[in-house]
Design an enzyme around this catalytic site. Structure first.
Site, mmCIF file in Angstrom:
data_model
loop_
_atom_site.group_PDB
_atom_site.id
_atom_site.type_symbol
_atom_site.label_atom_id
_atom_site.label_comp_id
_atom_site.label_asym_id
_atom_site.label_seq_id
_atom_site.Cartn_x
_atom_site.Cartn_y
_atom_site.Cartn_z
ATOM 1 N N ASN A 19 -9.638 1.645 -8.635
ATOM 2 C CA ASN A 19 -10.108 2.934 -9.166
ATOM 3 C C ASN A 19 -10.032 3.134 -10.824
ATOM 4 O OD1 ASN A 19 -10.068 5.274 -6.934
ATOM 5 N ND2 ASN A 19 -8.491 4.053 -6.300
ATOM 6 N N ARG A 70 16.200 5.702 -12.310
ATOM 7 C CA ARG A 70 14.650 6.111 -12.184
ATOM 8 C C ARG A 70 14.231 6.802 -13.534
ATOM 9 N NH1 ARG A 70 13.184 5.967 -6.883
ATOM 10 N NH2 ARG A 70 11.205 6.891 -7.191
ATOM 11 N N HIS A 114 -5.085 9.837 -3.435
ATOM 12 C CA HIS A 114 -4.428 9.461 -2.237
ATOM 13 C C HIS A 114 -5.420 9.100 -1.244
ATOM 14 C CE1 HIS A 114 -1.078 9.134 0.669
ATOM 15 N NE2 HIS A 114 -1.663 9.874 1.455
#
Ligand code: GRF
Length: 200
Positions: A19, A70, A114
Protein backbone atom coordinates in the site's frame (compact mmCIF):
# COMPACT_ATOMS: atom_id res chain seq x y z
CA UNK A 1 -7.19 30.57 -6.69
CA UNK A 2 -3.88 29.14 -5.50
CA UNK A 3 -3.34 25.39 -5.85
CA UNK A 4 -3.65 23.40 -2.61
CA UNK A 5 -0.30 22.56 -1.04
CA UNK A 6 0.76 18.91 -1.13
CA UNK A 7 -0.22 16.66 1.77
CA UNK A 8 2.75 15.95 4.04
CA UNK A 9 2.31 12.30 4.91
CA UNK A 10 3.76 10.22 7.70
CA UNK A 11 3.20 6.54 6.87
CA UNK A 12 3.30 3.86 9.57
CA UNK A 13 3.98 0.29 8.43
CA UNK A 14 4.81 -3.14 9.82
CA UNK A 15 5.43 -5.34 6.80
CA UNK A 16 5.44 -5.66 3.05
CA UNK A 17 4.42 -2.13 2.21
CA UNK A 18 2.50 -2.70 -1.01
CA UNK A 19 0.00 0.00 0.00
CA UNK A 20 2.90 2.35 0.72
CA UNK A 21 4.22 1.50 -2.75
CA UNK A 22 0.88 2.37 -4.35
CA UNK A 23 1.03 5.78 -2.63
CA UNK A 24 4.64 6.36 -3.67
CA UNK A 25 3.84 5.34 -7.26
CA UNK A 26 0.87 7.71 -7.46
CA UNK A 27 3.02 10.57 -6.17
CA UNK A 28 5.80 9.73 -8.65
CA UNK A 29 3.25 9.59 -11.47
CA UNK A 30 1.98 13.04 -10.52
CA UNK A 31 -1.55 11.79 -9.80
CA UNK A 32 -1.48 12.44 -6.03
CA UNK A 33 -0.63 15.86 -4.64
CA UNK A 34 1.38 14.66 -1.65
CA UNK A 35 4.85 14.00 -0.28
CA UNK A 36 5.73 11.08 1.97
CA UNK A 37 7.92 12.87 4.51
CA UNK A 38 8.64 9.89 6.75
CA UNK A 39 7.95 6.16 6.93
CA UNK A 40 8.18 4.44 10.31
CA UNK A 41 8.05 0.70 10.90
CA UNK A 42 7.66 -0.87 14.33
CA UNK A 43 9.49 -3.88 12.89
CA UNK A 44 13.09 -3.49 11.72
CA UNK A 45 14.14 -5.01 8.39
CA UNK A 46 10.74 -5.09 6.69
CA UNK A 47 10.29 -4.59 2.95
CA UNK A 48 8.27 -1.41 3.47
CA UNK A 49 11.40 0.36 4.76
CA UNK A 50 13.31 -0.68 1.64
CA UNK A 51 10.50 0.56 -0.59
CA UNK A 52 10.60 3.95 1.14
CA UNK A 53 14.36 4.29 0.83
CA UNK A 54 14.25 3.21 -2.81
CA UNK A 55 11.89 6.14 -3.41
CA UNK A 56 14.24 8.52 -1.58
CA UNK A 57 11.97 8.77 1.46
CA UNK A 58 13.35 8.86 5.00
CA UNK A 59 12.57 5.57 6.74
CA UNK A 60 12.97 4.69 10.40
CA UNK A 61 12.54 1.52 12.41
CA UNK A 62 11.26 2.23 15.91
CA UNK A 63 10.65 -1.11 17.60
CA UNK A 64 7.79 -1.19 20.06
CA UNK A 65 9.73 -3.88 21.92
CA UNK A 66 12.22 -1.29 23.11
CA UNK A 67 9.57 0.52 25.13
CA UNK A 68 8.11 -0.75 28.39
CA UNK A 69 4.92 1.31 27.96
CA UNK A 70 2.74 1.75 24.87
CA UNK A 71 2.58 5.47 25.64
CA UNK A 72 6.38 5.81 25.49
CA UNK A 73 6.46 4.05 22.12
CA UNK A 74 3.76 6.39 20.82
CA UNK A 75 5.67 9.39 22.15
CA UNK A 76 8.72 8.29 20.17
CA UNK A 77 6.57 8.00 17.03
CA UNK A 78 5.02 11.42 17.57
CA UNK A 79 8.36 13.15 18.09
CA UNK A 80 9.78 11.67 14.89
CA UNK A 81 6.63 12.63 12.97
CA UNK A 82 6.66 16.17 14.42
CA UNK A 83 10.30 16.51 13.42
CA UNK A 84 9.31 15.54 9.87
CA UNK A 85 6.48 18.09 10.00
CA UNK A 86 3.79 15.77 8.64
CA UNK A 87 0.14 16.81 8.63
CA UNK A 88 -1.66 13.50 7.92
CA UNK A 89 -0.90 10.03 9.27
CA UNK A 90 -1.47 6.98 7.09
CA UNK A 91 -1.54 3.53 8.66
CA UNK A 92 -0.58 1.16 5.86
CA UNK A 93 -0.45 -2.28 7.40
CA UNK A 94 0.62 -0.96 10.81
CA UNK A 95 -0.08 -3.70 13.34
CA UNK A 96 -0.20 -1.68 16.59
CA UNK A 97 -3.14 0.05 18.26
CA UNK A 98 -2.40 3.73 18.88
CA UNK A 99 -2.82 5.30 22.34
CA UNK A 100 -4.88 8.42 23.07
CA UNK A 101 -1.56 10.31 23.25
CA UNK A 102 -0.94 9.62 19.55
CA UNK A 103 -4.55 10.30 18.55
CA UNK A 104 -4.45 13.67 20.33
CA UNK A 105 -1.30 14.67 18.45
CA UNK A 106 -3.07 14.38 15.05
CA UNK A 107 -6.77 14.91 15.80
CA UNK A 108 -8.98 13.67 12.99
CA UNK A 109 -5.99 13.26 10.68
CA UNK A 110 -5.16 9.56 10.97
CA UNK A 111 -6.47 7.04 8.43
CA UNK A 112 -6.18 3.27 8.20
CA UNK A 113 -6.88 0.63 5.59
CA UNK A 114 -8.44 -2.68 6.54
CA UNK A 115 -9.05 -5.72 4.32
CA UNK A 116 -12.77 -6.27 4.98
CA UNK A 117 -16.03 -4.39 4.65
CA UNK A 118 -16.12 -2.96 8.16
CA UNK A 119 -17.77 -3.24 10.59
CA UNK A 120 -17.58 -6.92 9.59
CA UNK A 121 -14.37 -8.73 10.45
CA UNK A 122 -12.24 -6.22 12.34
CA UNK A 123 -8.88 -7.26 13.80
CA UNK A 124 -6.19 -9.58 12.54
CA UNK A 125 -6.62 -12.11 9.70
CA UNK A 126 -9.68 -10.30 8.37
CA UNK A 127 -9.48 -11.90 4.92
CA UNK A 128 -9.31 -15.38 6.46
CA UNK A 129 -12.13 -14.58 8.89
CA UNK A 130 -14.39 -13.55 5.99
CA UNK A 131 -13.32 -16.47 3.77
CA UNK A 132 -13.89 -19.03 6.54
CA UNK A 133 -17.30 -17.52 7.27
CA UNK A 134 -18.28 -18.13 3.67
CA UNK A 135 -19.15 -14.55 2.73
CA UNK A 136 -19.78 -13.99 -0.96
CA UNK A 137 -18.96 -10.30 -0.87
CA UNK A 138 -16.09 -8.74 1.03
CA UNK A 139 -13.60 -5.98 0.25
CA UNK A 140 -11.67 -3.25 1.97
CA UNK A 141 -12.30 -0.11 3.99
CA UNK A 142 -10.46 3.15 4.53
CA UNK A 143 -11.48 4.78 7.81
CA UNK A 144 -10.50 7.40 10.33
CA UNK A 145 -8.69 5.97 13.34
CA UNK A 146 -10.14 6.16 16.82
CA UNK A 147 -9.29 4.36 20.06
CA UNK A 148 -10.85 1.08 18.98
CA UNK A 149 -9.63 -1.65 16.67
CA UNK A 150 -10.69 -0.88 13.07
CA UNK A 151 -13.63 1.06 14.45
CA UNK A 152 -13.41 4.68 13.27
CA UNK A 153 -15.74 6.45 10.86
CA UNK A 154 -15.66 5.00 7.36
CA UNK A 155 -14.37 7.15 4.49
CA UNK A 156 -14.52 4.72 1.56
CA UNK A 157 -15.08 1.06 0.79
CA UNK A 158 -14.49 -1.17 -2.20
CA UNK A 159 -16.44 -4.40 -2.59
CA UNK A 160 -14.75 -7.56 -3.85
CA UNK A 161 -16.74 -10.69 -4.81
CA UNK A 162 -15.69 -14.07 -3.53
CA UNK A 163 -15.62 -16.48 -6.50
CA UNK A 164 -16.37 -20.18 -6.14
CA UNK A 165 -12.88 -20.94 -7.46
CA UNK A 166 -11.13 -18.68 -4.93
CA UNK A 167 -8.71 -19.97 -2.40
CA UNK A 168 -7.62 -17.70 0.43
CA UNK A 169 -4.53 -16.48 -1.45
CA UNK A 170 -6.48 -15.56 -4.59
CA UNK A 171 -9.06 -13.65 -2.58
CA UNK A 172 -6.37 -11.87 -0.54
CA UNK A 173 -4.56 -10.82 -3.71
CA UNK A 174 -7.76 -9.37 -5.22
CA UNK A 175 -8.52 -7.44 -2.03
CA UNK A 176 -4.96 -6.14 -1.92
CA UNK A 177 -5.31 -4.73 -5.45
CA UNK A 178 -8.57 -3.05 -4.45
CA UNK A 179 -6.83 -1.56 -1.42
CA UNK A 180 -4.15 0.03 -3.54
CA UNK A 181 -6.64 1.93 -5.65
CA UNK A 182 -9.10 2.95 -2.94
CA UNK A 183 -6.34 4.15 -0.59
CA UNK A 184 -4.87 6.43 -3.25
CA UNK A 185 -8.36 7.70 -4.17
CA UNK A 186 -9.04 8.67 -0.56
CA UNK A 187 -5.70 10.47 -0.34
CA UNK A 188 -6.58 12.37 -3.54
CA UNK A 189 -9.86 13.38 -1.91
CA UNK A 190 -8.01 14.60 1.19
CA UNK A 191 -5.48 16.49 -0.94
CA UNK A 192 -8.35 18.18 -2.80
CA UNK A 193 -10.26 19.03 0.40
CA UNK A 194 -13.16 16.68 -0.43
CA UNK A 195 -12.42 14.71 2.74
CA UNK A 196 -11.64 16.81 5.80
CA UNK A 197 -10.31 15.94 9.27
CA UNK A 198 -12.88 14.04 11.32
CA UNK A 199 -12.69 13.84 15.09
CA UNK A 200 -15.77 11.77 15.81
C1 GRF B 1 -3.29 -4.70 4.14
O1 GRF B 1 -4.11 -5.78 3.78
C2 GRF B 1 -4.03 -3.75 5.05
O2 GRF B 1 -5.39 -3.71 4.82
C3 GRF B 1 -3.76 -4.35 6.41
O3 GRF B 1 -2.44 -4.81 6.34
C4 GRF B 1 -2.12 -5.15 4.99
C5 GRF B 1 -0.86 -4.44 4.62
O4 GRF B 1 -0.35 -4.81 3.36
N1 GRF B 1 -4.01 -3.38 7.43
P1 GRF B 1 0.91 -4.07 2.75
O5 GRF B 1 2.01 -4.10 3.80
O6 GRF B 1 0.50 -2.66 2.42
O7 GRF B 1 1.28 -4.87 1.54
Amino acid sequence: MTAPSPLRLGVLVSGTGSNLQAILDAIAAGTLNARVELVISNRPGVQALERARAAGVEALAISHKEFAQREAFDQALVSALREADVNWIVLAGFMRVLTPHFLAAYPGRIINIHPSLLPAFPGVDAVKQAFDYGVKLTGCTVHFVDQGVDSGRIIAQRAVSVEASDDLAALAARIHRAEHSVFVEVLRDIAAGRVVPFEG
